[in-house]
Design a protein around this motif. Structure first.
Motif, short mmCIF file in Angstrom:
data_model
loop_
_atom_site.label_atom_id
_atom_site.label_comp_id
_atom_site.label_asym_id
_atom_site.label_seq_id
_atom_site.Cartn_x
_atom_site.Cartn_y
_atom_site.Cartn_z
N PHE A 8 3.48 3.48 6.87
CA PHE A 8 2.11 3.51 7.38
C PHE A 8 1.61 2.10 7.60
O PHE A 8 1.77 1.24 6.73
CB PHE A 8 1.17 4.19 6.37
N LYS A 9 0.99 1.86 8.74
CA LYS A 9 0.30 0.61 9.01
C LYS A 9 -1.18 0.89 8.80
O LYS A 9 -1.83 1.53 9.62
CB LYS A 9 0.58 0.14 10.44
N VAL A 10 -1.69 0.42 7.66
CA VAL A 10 -3.07 0.67 7.27
C VAL A 10 -3.93 -0.51 7.73
O VAL A 10 -3.56 -1.67 7.52
CB VAL A 10 -3.16 0.87 5.74
N LYS A 11 -5.03 -0.19 8.35
CA LYS A 11 -5.93 -1.23 8.85
C LYS A 11 -6.44 -2.09 7.69
O LYS A 11 -6.76 -1.58 6.61
CB LYS A 11 -7.13 -0.60 9.57
N ALA A 12 -6.51 -3.38 7.91
CA ALA A 12 -7.01 -4.32 6.91
C ALA A 12 -8.41 -3.90 6.47
O ALA A 12 -9.24 -3.53 7.31
CB ALA A 12 -7.03 -5.74 7.48
N GLY A 13 -8.64 -3.93 5.18
CA GLY A 13 -9.93 -3.52 4.63
C GLY A 13 -10.00 -2.04 4.29
O GLY A 13 -10.96 -1.59 3.66
N LYS A 14 -9.01 -1.26 4.70
CA LYS A 14 -8.98 0.19 4.44
C LYS A 14 -7.98 0.56 3.34
O LYS A 14 -7.75 1.73 3.08
CB LYS A 14 -8.62 0.95 5.72
N GLU A 15 -7.37 -0.43 2.70
CA GLU A 15 -6.33 -0.18 1.71
C GLU A 15 -6.81 0.70 0.55
O GLU A 15 -6.14 1.66 0.18
CB GLU A 15 -5.76 -1.50 1.17
N ALA A 16 -7.96 0.37 -0.04
CA ALA A 16 -8.47 1.13 -1.18
C ALA A 16 -8.76 2.58 -0.79
O ALA A 16 -8.45 3.51 -1.54
CB ALA A 16 -9.72 0.47 -1.75
N GLU A 17 -9.31 2.77 0.39
CA GLU A 17 -9.59 4.13 0.88
C GLU A 17 -8.30 4.91 1.11
O GLU A 17 -8.19 6.08 0.74
CB GLU A 17 -10.41 4.04 2.17
N PHE A 18 -7.31 4.26 1.70
CA PHE A 18 -6.00 4.88 1.92
C PHE A 18 -5.37 5.30 0.59
O PHE A 18 -4.90 6.43 0.43
CB PHE A 18 -5.09 3.90 2.66
N GLU A 19 -5.37 4.39 -0.37
CA GLU A 19 -4.79 4.69 -1.68
C GLU A 19 -5.54 5.83 -2.37
O GLU A 19 -4.92 6.69 -3.01
CB GLU A 19 -4.78 3.45 -2.56
N ALA A 20 -6.86 5.87 -2.24
CA ALA A 20 -7.65 6.94 -2.86
C ALA A 20 -7.29 8.30 -2.26
O ALA A 20 -7.22 9.29 -2.99
CB ALA A 20 -9.15 6.65 -2.69
N VAL A 21 -7.05 8.34 -0.96
CA VAL A 21 -6.65 9.60 -0.31
C VAL A 21 -5.34 10.09 -0.93
O VAL A 21 -5.21 11.26 -1.28
CB VAL A 21 -6.50 9.41 1.22
N TRP A 22 -4.38 9.19 -1.08
CA TRP A 22 -3.08 9.58 -1.62
C TRP A 22 -3.17 9.97 -3.09
O TRP A 22 -2.54 10.94 -3.52
CB TRP A 22 -2.07 8.46 -1.42
#
Length: 104
Positions: A8-22
């Motif tokens: 996955f290429k996660v947009k910069a600044g969205k890492e915490a949100e991405f991790e929370a989803v998972w």
């Protein structure tokens, strides 16, 4: 052994949100025959591209066990809301599957 990875290429600044989803999803992987383990891996950030690389990594007893997962009700439920998070990604995930040739 078969290893299935989605990059996955996660947009910069969205890492915490991405991790929370998972971390908040119920994958139901443990219900599947042949499932061994799951890891969500964070890779390097690319400031120039504005992304951070991640990979989901599942280990299965065989490719057939993995394919059964992709056709299961558990898979459909685990991915039901995946489209609602498109704003986190810089493009679609890239799947990579590997059959073990040698291992400990």
């Amino acid at each position: 052994m078969f290893i299935a990875m989605n990059r996955f290429k996660v947009k910069a600044g969205k890492e915490a949100e991405f991790e929370a989803v998972w971390k908040g999803r119920d994958s139901r992987l443990s219900e599947m025959a042949g499932f061994r383990s799951f890891h969500l891996l964070q890779g390097p950030a690319d400031a120039e591209a504005g992304i951070t690389l991640y990979a989901s990594h599942t280990v299965w007893e065989s490719r057939e066990h993995f394919l059964a997962w992709t056709k299961s009700e558990q898979f459909r439920e685990a991915h039901r809301n995946a489209g609602g998070n498109k704003d986190l990604y810089a493009g679609p995930p890239q799947f990579e599957g590997f059959a073990a040739v040698e291992g400990a």
